[in-house]
Design a protein around this motif. Structure first.
Motif, PDB file in Angstrom:
ATOM      1  N   TYR A   1       0.825  -1.205   0.000  1.00 11.54           N
ATOM      2  CA  TYR A   1       0.000   0.000   0.000  1.00 11.54           C
ATOM      3  C   TYR A   1       0.865   1.263   0.000  1.00 11.54           C
ATOM      4  O   TYR A   1       0.621   2.227   0.727  1.00 11.54           O
ATOM      5  CB  TYR A   1      -0.967   0.017   1.189  1.00 11.54           C
ATOM      6  N   THR A   2       1.888   1.269  -0.844  1.00 13.94           N
ATOM      7  CA  THR A   2       2.823   2.385  -0.929  1.00 13.94           C
ATOM      8  C   THR A   2       2.859   2.926  -2.347  1.00 13.94           C
ATOM      9  O   THR A   2       2.887   2.155  -3.313  1.00 13.94           O
ATOM     10  CB  THR A   2       4.231   1.939  -0.493  1.00 13.94           C
ATOM     11  N   SER A   3       2.852   4.247  -2.476  1.00 13.24           N
ATOM     12  CA  SER A   3       2.956   4.918  -3.772  1.00 13.24           C
ATOM     13  C   SER A   3       4.390   5.373  -4.002  1.00 13.24           C
ATOM     14  O   SER A   3       5.121   5.693  -3.053  1.00 13.24           O
ATOM     15  CB  SER A   3       2.033   6.138  -3.815  1.00 13.24           C
ATOM     16  N   PHE A   4       4.767   5.436  -5.290  1.00 15.11           N
ATOM     17  CA  PHE A   4       6.095   5.940  -5.631  1.00 15.11           C
ATOM     18  C   PHE A   4       5.993   7.398  -6.045  1.00 15.11           C
ATOM     19  O   PHE A   4       5.086   7.792  -6.784  1.00 15.11           O
ATOM     20  CB  PHE A   4       6.728   5.144  -6.772  1.00 15.11           C
ATOM     21  N   PHE A   5       6.981   8.193  -5.608  1.00 11.57           N
ATOM     22  CA  PHE A   5       7.076   9.600  -5.982  1.00 11.57           C
ATOM     23  C   PHE A   5       8.546   9.980  -5.975  1.00 11.57           C
ATOM     24  O   PHE A   5       9.237   9.791  -4.966  1.00 11.57           O
ATOM     25  CB  PHE A   5       6.310  10.479  -4.985  1.00 11.57           C
ATOM     26  N   GLY A   6       9.057  10.491  -7.104  1.00 11.09           N
ATOM     27  CA  GLY A   6      10.441  10.964  -7.088  1.00 11.09           C
ATOM     28  C   GLY A   6      11.155  10.774  -8.410  1.00 11.09           C
ATOM     29  O   GLY A   6      10.545  10.613  -9.466  1.00 11.09           O
ATOM     30  N   GLU A   7      12.471  10.788  -8.335  1.00 16.25           N
ATOM     31  CA  GLU A   7      13.327  10.710  -9.518  1.00 16.25           C
ATOM     32  C   GLU A   7      13.778   9.274  -9.720  1.00 16.25           C
ATOM     33  O   GLU A   7      14.370   8.656  -8.828  1.00 16.25           O
ATOM     34  CB  GLU A   7      14.534  11.638  -9.350  1.00 16.25           C
ATOM     35  N   LEU A   8      13.492   8.719 -10.891  1.00 17.47           N
ATOM     36  CA  LEU A   8      13.879   7.350 -11.229  1.00 17.47           C
ATOM     37  C   LEU A   8      15.320   7.290 -11.728  1.00 17.47           C
ATOM     38  O   LEU A   8      16.078   6.392 -11.365  1.00 17.47           O
ATOM     39  CB  LEU A   8      12.947   6.798 -12.306  1.00 17.47           C
ATOM     40  N   GLU A   9      15.652   8.200 -12.596  1.00 16.39           N
ATOM     41  CA  GLU A   9      17.001   8.364 -13.115  1.00 16.39           C
ATOM     42  C   GLU A   9      17.239   9.858 -13.272  1.00 16.39           C
ATOM     43  O   GLU A   9      16.324  10.670 -13.077  1.00 16.39           O
ATOM     44  CB  GLU A   9      17.152   7.681 -14.487  1.00 16.39           C
ATOM     45  N   GLU A  10      18.444  10.229 -13.654  1.00 16.09           N
ATOM     46  CA  GLU A  10      18.736  11.650 -13.843  1.00 16.09           C
ATOM     47  C   GLU A  10      17.773  12.255 -14.871  1.00 16.09           C
ATOM     48  O   GLU A  10      17.687  11.803 -16.014  1.00 16.09           O
ATOM     49  CB  GLU A  10      20.176  11.843 -14.309  1.00 16.09           C
ATOM     50  N   GLY A  11      17.024  13.235 -14.427  1.00 15.12           N
ATOM     51  CA  GLY A  11      16.108  13.921 -15.330  1.00 15.12           C
ATOM     52  C   GLY A  11      14.850  13.158 -15.670  1.00 15.12           C
ATOM     53  O   GLY A  11      14.097  13.577 -16.557  1.00 15.12           O
ATOM     54  N   LEU A  12      14.563  12.061 -14.958  1.00 15.09           N
ATOM     55  CA  LEU A  12      13.363  11.252 -15.220  1.00 15.09           C
ATOM     56  C   LEU A  12      12.600  11.085 -13.904  1.00 15.09           C
ATOM     57  O   LEU A  12      13.091  10.461 -12.964  1.00 15.09           O
ATOM     58  CB  LEU A  12      13.744   9.881 -15.784  1.00 15.09           C
ATOM     59  N   TYR A  13      11.400  11.628 -13.853  1.00 17.94           N
ATOM     60  CA  TYR A  13      10.601  11.663 -12.634  1.00 17.94           C
ATOM     61  C   TYR A  13       9.293  10.900 -12.843  1.00 17.94           C
ATOM     62  O   TYR A  13       8.783  10.806 -13.955  1.00 17.94           O
ATOM     63  CB  TYR A  13      10.280  13.111 -12.249  1.00 17.94           C
ATOM     64  N   ALA A  14       8.738  10.386 -11.738  1.00 14.65           N
ATOM     65  CA  ALA A  14       7.482   9.646 -11.840  1.00 14.65           C
ATOM     66  C   ALA A  14       6.716   9.703 -10.535  1.00 14.65           C
ATOM     67  O   ALA A  14       7.307   9.843  -9.450  1.00 14.65           O
ATOM     68  CB  ALA A  14       7.731   8.185 -12.227  1.00 14.65           C
ATOM     69  N   SER A  15       5.408   9.594 -10.658  1.00 12.73           N
ATOM     70  CA  SER A  15       4.536   9.341  -9.507  1.00 12.73           C
ATOM     71  C   SER A  15       3.503   8.336  -9.970  1.00 12.73           C
ATOM     72  O   SER A  15       2.839   8.537 -10.988  1.00 12.73           O
ATOM     73  CB  SER A  15       3.852  10.624  -9.045  1.00 12.73           C
ATOM     74  N   CYS A  16       3.367   7.245  -9.233  1.00 10.73           N
ATOM     75  CA  CYS A  16       2.437   6.204  -9.688  1.00 10.73           C
ATOM     76  C   CYS A  16       2.038   5.305  -8.522  1.00 10.73           C
ATOM     77  O   CYS A  16       2.552   5.426  -7.417  1.00 10.73           O
ATOM     78  CB  CYS A  16       3.061   5.369 -10.805  1.00 10.73           C
ATOM     79  N   CYS A  17       1.099   4.422  -8.826  1.00  9.43           N
ATOM     80  CA  CYS A  17       0.597   3.432  -7.884  1.00  9.43           C
ATOM     81  C   CYS A  17      -0.117   4.115  -6.715  1.00  9.43           C
ATOM     82  O   CYS A  17       0.275   3.999  -5.558  1.00  9.43           O
ATOM     83  CB  CYS A  17       1.717   2.535  -7.374  1.00  9.43           C
ATOM     84  N   HIS A  18      -1.219   4.812  -7.044  1.00 17.17           N
ATOM     85  CA  HIS A  18      -1.909   5.624  -6.047  1.00 17.17           C
ATOM     86  C   HIS A  18      -3.008   4.870  -5.306  1.00 17.17           C
ATOM     87  O   HIS A  18      -3.776   5.473  -4.550  1.00 17.17           O
ATOM     88  CB  HIS A  18      -2.465   6.877  -6.715  1.00 17.17           C
ATOM     89  N   ASN A  19      -3.130   3.571  -5.541  1.00 14.74           N
ATOM     90  CA  ASN A  19      -3.978   2.702  -4.734  1.00 14.74           C
ATOM     91  C   ASN A  19      -5.419   3.188  -4.638  1.00 14.74           C
ATOM     92  O   ASN A  19      -6.033   3.201  -3.564  1.00 14.74           O
ATOM     93  CB  ASN A  19      -3.373   2.532  -3.332  1.00 14.74           C
ATOM     94  N   GLY A  20      -5.961   3.612  -5.779  1.00 20.81           N
ATOM     95  CA  GLY A  20      -7.385   3.917  -5.842  1.00 20.81           C
ATOM     96  C   GLY A  20      -7.785   5.329  -5.499  1.00 20.81           C
ATOM     97  O   GLY A  20      -8.975   5.627  -5.445  1.00 20.81           O
TER      98      GLY A  20
END
Length: 444
Positions: A362-381
């Protein structure tokens, strides 16, 4: 909604064409796909809640730079346009449990900041999306559901949050059915038409934004200090990239085997006639979620359409068949007939599914995946609120800004837990969904 050419099994969106929210919109401008080689300062992939908020905020913070938004479909047609139209201010499901009140208050601050951000744009641009401070009902049918409501009530008291308990009679006056034993009302939730909201946001982007729809990304790689996103008809070269791709993020080679693709389903009626609305006997413009999470969500829209949402499926290919969707429509009809026998003849105009991403911890990801590549996902509904505020905050973080809200988001985010391999994953998830459906049968 975007795939990597380096993956053996490419998965593109395969959404049905029966989402009532989208299909009932006025005629939309023709989609403009990406063509040729394009250069941009910022690239946002995915036009859902994350992507639309990130695009707007990047453009506001960097007015002298170019921002490009790519989506695999028409914006509003995908998952963000397929939810039930709730923007929830309170912690939800797993976020509500536990003893850490400060963590829960961070969730509330983030959700309420999302509502404020969205509402400012709705009012500024006069977006016609049935935006409403209607609040939210949480309804219980059986003793099992009532026990959930009592637990939820105790959690709200700990947080000193306002609520009202409605008995069967008062609830019937609002929702037109005595099917429910009682409900808990909280005032902070927003109701809206999600597809209309997303299309409205798109139509009022700042001048330094370029949008290309029907342009699924077939590969994303970093080359000579720039990110290269390739589509069937061209490519985009960008200095920095924000991914609003949710479950499809793993198709780009990131967060693989960490998100469960679960499809939820909803059905929508045509607008009720005056005579039908009188027979129904309730009010318009309300939303009810189930006390038991596996139960049934109901909406009555401002234009007098009833929406029923229940049924969950594990969809490793991110889609389901028309035959399965029609079978689910029958189950939705049973749920509606049980609640509104006076409307048996109305039936449904639209039945659709939408894929959400859940994590095992039940955890969402938020932040930088690689240099200059950002994401936020898996918001659990809870993509409407969490997706919107995380997209805004990703844009701020990538632009070098800092804030208390950004630190809140970092505090409540993490890494979704790794999932078991197939076929064990599929067997386990399907068994758990079946069990949840069985134990919650009195609430469906």
């Amino acid at each position: 909604m975007y795939v990597s050419s380096q993956m053996n099994n490419i998965k593109l969106p395969a959404d049905d064409n029966s989402c009532g929210w989208f299909e009932n919109l006025p005629p939309q401008p023709a989609a403009q796909p990406l063509k040729g080689v394009q250069q941009t300062d910022w690239l946002v992939i995915g036009g859902g809640f994350v992507g639309v908020a990130a695009t707007r905020r990047l453009a506001e913070l960097n007015p002298q730079q170019n921002v490009m938004l790519l989506d695999a479909q028409q914006i509003g047609h995908g998952t963000s346009g397929r939810n039930s139209g709730f923007v929830i201010d309170l912690p939800h499901k797993g976020d509500l449990e536990g003893k850490d009140l400060e963590r829960k208050r961070k969730f509330m601050a983030l959700n309420r900041a999302a509502i404020q951000f969205m509402e400012e744009k709705v009012e500024q641009h006069n977006i016609d999306c049935q935006w409403s401070h209607a609040g939210k009902l949480q309804g219980a049918v059986s003793e099992r559901g009532v026990a959930f409501l009592e637990h939820f009530q105790s959690l709200l008291k700990e947080l000193d949050e306002p609520f009202e308990m409605l008995d069967q009679r008062k609830l019937q006056q609002k929702v037109g059915t005595d099917y429910y034993a009682q409900a808990l009302f909280t005032p902070g939730c927003i109701l809206m038409n999600p597809a209309a909201l997303q299309r409205g946001m798109l139509q009022h982007m700042p001048d330094n934004v370029t949008t290309c729809e029907n342009s699924p990304v077939l590969g994303l790689e970093r080359r000579q200090g720039r990110w290269i996103a390739r589509t069937a008809a061209g490519e985009v070269q960008a200095k920095q990239v924000i991914l609003g791709t949710n479950i499809f993020t793993e198709q780009l080679g990131h967060l693989t085997s960490r998100m469960l693709p679960i499809m939820t389903f909803a059905s929508m009626t045509r607008p009720l006639t005056d005579a039908e609305f009188e027979a129904y006997g309730g009010m318009d413009d309300w939303g009810l979620t189930p006390a038991d999470h596996a139960g049934t969500t109901l909406r009555m829209t401002q234009d007098r359409r009833l929406i029923v949402r229940n049924q969950y499926r594990f969809v490793p290919n991110y889609s389901t068949s028309d035959a399965e969707r029609q079978r689910i429509r029958g189950l939705h009809q049973q749920a509606m007939d049980a609640r509104y026998p006076m409307l048996r003849h109305v039936g449904f105009e639209h039945t659709w599914g939408g894929v959400c991403a859940l994590s095992r911890n039940y955890t969402s990801f938020f932040g930088e995946l690689e240099e200059g590549l950002y994401a936020s996902c898996c918001h659990n509904g809870v993509g409407a609120a969490r997706g919107t505020i995380s997209g805004k905050l990703l844009a701020e973080m990538a632009s070098g800004s800092d804030s208390e809200l950004l630190r809140f988001m970092q505090d409540v985010s993490g890494m979704p837990a790794r999932l078991p391999p197939q076929p064990f994953l599929g067997v386990g998830v399907r068994a758990r969904l079946k069990f949840a459906e069985w134990v919650s049968r009195s609430e469906v």
